[in-house]
Each structure stands twice: as structure tokens, then as C-alpha cells.
Design an enzyme around this catalytic site. Structure first.
Site, PDB file in Angstrom:
ATOM      1  N   ASP A 212      52.409-109.154  24.112  1.00  0.00           N
ATOM      2  CA  ASP A 212      52.729-108.357  25.312  1.00  0.00           C
ATOM      3  C   ASP A 212      53.777-107.312  24.972  1.00  0.00           C
ATOM      4  O   ASP A 212      54.370-107.341  23.895  1.00  0.00           O
ATOM      5  CB  ASP A 212      53.267-109.287  26.413  1.00  0.00           C
ATOM      6  CG  ASP A 212      54.492-110.058  25.923  1.00  0.00           C
ATOM      7  OD1 ASP A 212      55.598-109.535  26.052  1.00  0.00           O
ATOM      8  OD2 ASP A 212      54.322-111.176  25.374  1.00  0.00           O
ATOM      9  N   ASP A 214      56.590-107.058  26.701  1.00  0.00           N
ATOM     10  CA  ASP A 214      57.714-107.534  27.502  1.00  0.00           C
ATOM     11  C   ASP A 214      57.648-106.854  28.873  1.00  0.00           C
ATOM     12  O   ASP A 214      56.590-106.909  29.504  1.00  0.00           O
ATOM     13  CB  ASP A 214      59.042-107.303  26.759  1.00  0.00           C
ATOM     14  CG  ASP A 214      60.146-108.213  27.285  1.00  0.00           C
ATOM     15  OD1 ASP A 214      59.845-109.362  27.635  1.00  0.00           O
ATOM     16  OD2 ASP A 214      61.299-107.777  27.347  1.00  0.00           O
TER      17      ASP A 214
HETATM   18  N1  LIG Z   1      58.109-110.931  26.169  1.00  0.00           N
HETATM   19  C1  LIG Z   1      58.481-112.102  25.641  1.00  0.00           C
HETATM   20  N2  LIG Z   1      59.763-112.522  25.731  1.00  0.00           N
HETATM   21  C2  LIG Z   1      60.135-113.709  25.186  1.00  0.00           C
HETATM   22  N3  LIG Z   1      59.287-114.525  24.556  1.00  0.00           N
HETATM   23  C3  LIG Z   1      58.009-114.152  24.449  1.00  0.00           C
HETATM   24  N4  LIG Z   1      56.958-114.757  23.891  1.00  0.00           N
HETATM   25  C4  LIG Z   1      55.889-113.973  24.050  1.00  0.00           C
HETATM   26  N5  LIG Z   1      56.218-112.840  24.739  1.00  0.00           N
HETATM   27  C5  LIG Z   1      57.550-112.937  24.990  1.00  0.00           C
END
Ligand SMILES: Nc1ncnc2[nH]cnc12
Ligand SMILES: CSC[C@H]1O[C@H](OP(=O)(O)O)[C@H](O)[C@@H]1O
Length: 290
Positions: A212, A214
Site C-alpha cells: 500500500d 500508507d
Molecule cells: N502502511 C503500513 N503501515 C504500517 N505497517 C504496514 N504494513 C503494511 N502496510 C503498512
């Protein structure tokens, strides 16, 4: 027992190692309690390997509740001296897109409530964490990625992994702050895992699976667990192939690693001066210094 030199810690979405033959599950008892789950041992293409699911096989342990010391102690006691961590991460850079892979080589540790050392109780040591990832192990992962020639797969070498306490994802302001630090990826689990591996003289490297952006990216929804796991499932099979190729490479020619002698210049208290109970607790780590 013959030492099992190669270990894998599987993170979100990677709860077992495909292709593990003659599999046995070992419930290792440690001075730090039970590890996250039983350790699956067996052979991968003939090479002895130990696999541990970081959150447990049914993903029932929060990042902050992972028994990191028990996990590393248990793997060390089996003989592991090369450890590949597989982790889902958020991306903090445009170029690292969901479903890409990355090999971070630095960490920023923002965790707050986790036991982060094996030492104490009359035993003082200060290992170097300047280069927390074993370059040779990371290079083996990169070569393994190339060996696999995975169609459409992208690997980014290097970068900084910010480790937050979680379990909540970050605020927008935090995400922007980490981006301003030029960090590459974000997760919740590689610390104190990496620092404990260093204290245990285990070469450690992370194969990070980007799931992703975030919550900073205007063109993408803020991360949810469903988004992260969904993207991860697309990458899990590729990750398994890279791991398998990496283990084959390591077994053919185990690379030298500075991690294997990390305590040599770090032990301040000589083992003979440590209380007996402490020496016993640290036995797998101190064996060669006794
Ligand atoms: N955006 C994110 N923040 C923290 N841990 C994660 N693991 C996978 N995506 C994450
Ligand atoms: C389910 S997404 C958040 C979760 O995934 C990562 O874990 P791991 O490193 O074990 O793959 C992240 O750190 C969070 O724990």
C-alpha cells in the site's frame, strides 16, 4: 541435533513455507516464554530450514505482542545463523508501488513498548547496529530474485524501513513526516527483531512486500488491513519462490557475515563475571565465548 542454519520468519500473509519436506513442528521452550508458534523444520530442496510465522499461523498476535526475544532465541538454539524476514510494508515513495518488493538496508525504530535486548541481569553488551541488515544476505536475496526471472516483478534494493509501534496505521501528518526523512517503507515488526538477531549473531535481512501507499498518496485510498493483505496475497507466491532460490544459493556457498561475530567487540561483561542464571539464559548466544 544437526544445526539448521537457515531460518525464515514469515509475516502477514506468509504463514507457512511451501515445499518444506519431512516437516516437523518443534515447540521450543525459551527463557522468554513460547515463540509466536511452533517452528516448522524440514528441508527445502534438500537444505535444512526452520520457518516461524511471526504473528502465529492464524495471525492472532499483534505486532507489539510478538515474543521477539523468544522467537530469536528459539531460532538461534536450533542453529540458525542466516535469517530472512518477510514483511508486508507500506510505501513512502511513489516509485515503490504496491506489489513491488524491496530490500531495506536501514531501520528507524519508533517502537515504544517492546523488550529490545537479551542482555541485562548482570550482563552488559553493546552491539553495533550501524548496518543492521547483513549485506551478503540481502545480496543473496537480490540474486535469488534475478534467478527467478519473475514476470512483471519489481525489486528495489536498499532503503529505510520505519518501524512504528502500531497496531494502528499512521496519521497523515506522521506519514508525511516519515516521507520528509526520506524513508522508503513502513511496517510494525522489524524492530526489535533486527536488533535481537544482531545480538544473537544471526545475519538478518528483510524481503519487504509492498502492499500500500500508507495514507499520504492523493491517488490512493489510505491503507486498511484488507488492502494490505489483498495485495500481499498476490505477492506471496513470488516471495516463496525468491525464498527458495535464496536458500539454495546460501546453502551452496554460505557467505561471510560480520553479524556472525557481532559480540566479539560488544561484550563488556565477561561471561565468567555474569551471574550463573544469566549465563545459562544466554547460553545459545554466548556458547563460543565461554
Ligand atoms: N502502511 C503500513 N503501515 C504500517 N505497517 C504496514 N504494513 C503494511 N502496510 C503498512
Ligand atoms: C496486515 S497489514 C499490517 C501488518 O503487516 C505487517 O506485518 P509483517 O511485518 O509481519 O508482515 C505490519 O508490520 C503489520 O504488523
Amino acid at each position: 541435533m544437526t544445526p539448521i542454519r537457515f531460518g525464515i520468519i514469515g509475516g502477514s500473509g506468509l504463514y507457512k513455507m511451501e515445499g518444506l519436506e519431512d516437516m516437523r513442528e518443534i515447540a521450543v521452550d525459551t527463557p522468554y516464554g513460547a515463540p509466536s508458534d511452533a517452528i516448522a523444520t524440514g528441508t527445502l530442496d534438500g537444505v535444512p530450514v526452520a520457518f516461524l510465522a511471526r504473528h502465529g499461523r492464524s495471525h492472532s498476535t499483534l505486532p507489539g505482542d510478538i515474543p521477539f526475544r523468544a522467537n530469536i532465541w528459539a531460532l538461534k538454539s536450533l542453529g540458525v545463523d542466516y535469517l530472512v524476514s518477510v514483511s508486508a510494508v507500506g510505501s513512502l515513495k511513489e516509485a515503490l508501488a504496491p506489489r513491488h518488493m524491496a530490500l531495506p538496508d536501514q531501520f528507524i525504530d519508533l517502537t515504544r513498548h517492546r523488550a529490545g535486548t537479551f542482555f541485562g541481569d548482570g550482563a552488559v553488551a553493546h552491539v553495533s547496529l550501524a548496518h543492521p541488515v547483513c549485506a551478503a544476505l540481502s545480496a543473496a536475496l537480490a540474486q535469488a530474485f534475478d534467478d527467478c526471472a519473475l514476470p512483471d516483478a519489481v525489486l528495489h534494493r536498499g532503503g529505510t524501513y520505519v518501524c512504528i509501534e502500531g497496531p494502528q496505521f499512521s496519521t497523515y501528518a506522521e506519514s508525511q513526516l516519515y516521507r520528509s526523512w526520506d524513508a522508503s517503507v513502513i511496517g510494525m515488526t522489524n524492530m526489535p527483531e533486527a536488533r535481537l538477531a544482531r545480538e544473537a549473531e544471526i545475519a538478518y535481512a528483510t524481503l519487504a512486500l509492498v502492499t500500500d501507499y500508507d495514507c499520504w498518496h492523493e491517488g490512493h485510498d489510505a491503507v486498511t488491513a484488507d488492502i494490505a493483505i489483498g495485495n500481499l496475497m498476490h505477492n506471496a507466491a513470488n516471495a516463496q519462490r525468491v525464498l527458495r532460490a535464496c536458500i539454495a544459493r546460501l546453502a551452496a556457498a554460505p557467505p561471510a557475515s560480520k553479524a556472525h561475530s557481532a559480540l566479539q567487540q560488544a561484550l563488556v561483561t565477561q561471561p565468567a563475571a555474569m551471574p550463573e542464571a544469566t549465563r545459562a539464559r544466554l547460553a545459545p548466544l554466548l556458547k563460543k565465548y565461554l
